[in-house]
Write an enzyme that holds these catalytic residues in place. Structure first.
Site, PDB file in Angstrom:
ATOM      1  N   TYR A   1       0.821  -1.209   0.000  1.00 52.26           N
ATOM      2  CA  TYR A   1       0.000   0.000   0.000  1.00 52.26           C
ATOM      3  C   TYR A   1       0.858   1.265   0.000  1.00 52.26           C
ATOM      4  CZ  TYR A   1      -4.779  -1.848   0.370  1.00 52.26           C
ATOM      5  OH  TYR A   1      -5.989  -2.438   0.106  1.00 52.26           O
TER       6      TYR A   1
ATOM      7  N   GLU B   1       2.128   6.472  -7.022  1.00 54.31           N
ATOM      8  CA  GLU B   1       1.068   7.334  -7.569  1.00 54.31           C
ATOM      9  C   GLU B   1       1.391   8.813  -7.349  1.00 54.31           C
ATOM     10  OE1 GLU B   1      -2.695   6.082  -5.967  1.00 54.31           O
ATOM     11  OE2 GLU B   1      -2.231   3.969  -6.315  1.00 54.31           O
TER      12      GLU B   1
END
Length: 203
Positions: free
Chosen positions: A125, A132
């Site tokens: 994660y 991103e």
């Protein structure tokens, strides 16, 4: 499905020895898989997948945003190393998750798959989010220079929109959203692996 993408990524790197050109080589498969993931929200709504609709909605929408409005639309950033970061994180996460759901439906869940589902995310994660954010950051100069997706005044609708500032706001939104998703998974991990009874508020 994501196993196909993983094999394509490994094959590309073994043949080319570089990440440059990787996104271009797998983009059609990635776009199909990630857009198809919209069905996950429906699956959550009707109870096929035991995941919060809000959690699924945030994850799916953010990924579709990354695929279509960032990496697809801004070609100069497609060879950024950060793109590889989120691609690897997404792929391993989805292979693990779908393996978990498949074996669960078959009522034959190996402990390793269960363990992987609730442990791999601890690293994946943050890696995915870092990829991103770094990719969006790399896109900012291009977006500011070209004014892409922006609407300037004056115009007949008398509205304006600046995609550059929208991306800055999007990056800032990770600050409140990521911890919520991450700690949600940590609570699920304690519940599933350690048998803790956790009372959560309704979403």
């Amino acid at each position: 499905m994501w196993l196909v993408l993983a094999i394509a990524m490994v094959r590309f790197y073994m043949e080319k020895g570089t990440h440059k050109g990787l996104y271009k080589s797998i983009q059609k498969t990635l776009k199909f898989f990630q857009t198809f993931a919209l069905l996950e929200i429906v699956h959550c709504l009707i109870g096929i997948v035991p995941t919060s609709v809000i959690v699924a909605g945030v994850q799916v929408s953010s990924r579709i945003f990354m695929v279509w409005l960032i990496t697809h639309s801004i070609k100069p950033i497609q060879n950024e190393e950060s793109v590889v970061l989120f691609l690897v994180a997404w792929t391993v996460t989805e292979i693990t998750r779908y393996s978990f759901y498949t074996f669960s439906l078959l009522d034959h869940l190996p402990y390793f798959i269960k363990w992987a589902r609730y442990n791999f995310f601890i690293i994946l994660y943050p890696v995915g989010v870092a990829g991103e954010l770094l990719t969006i950051y790399a896109a900012l100069p291009y977006v500011k220079k070209t004014g892409m997706f922006s609407i300037r005044l004056p115009n007949k609708y008398n509205v304006s929109f600046d995609y550059y500032y929208f991306l800055l706001i999007t990056m800032a939104s990770y600050i409140p959203l990521f911890p919520q998703l991450y700690f949600h998974m940590l609570r699920q991990r304690r519940k599933v692996l350690h048998g803790e009874v956790i009372v959560e508020k309704d979403d």
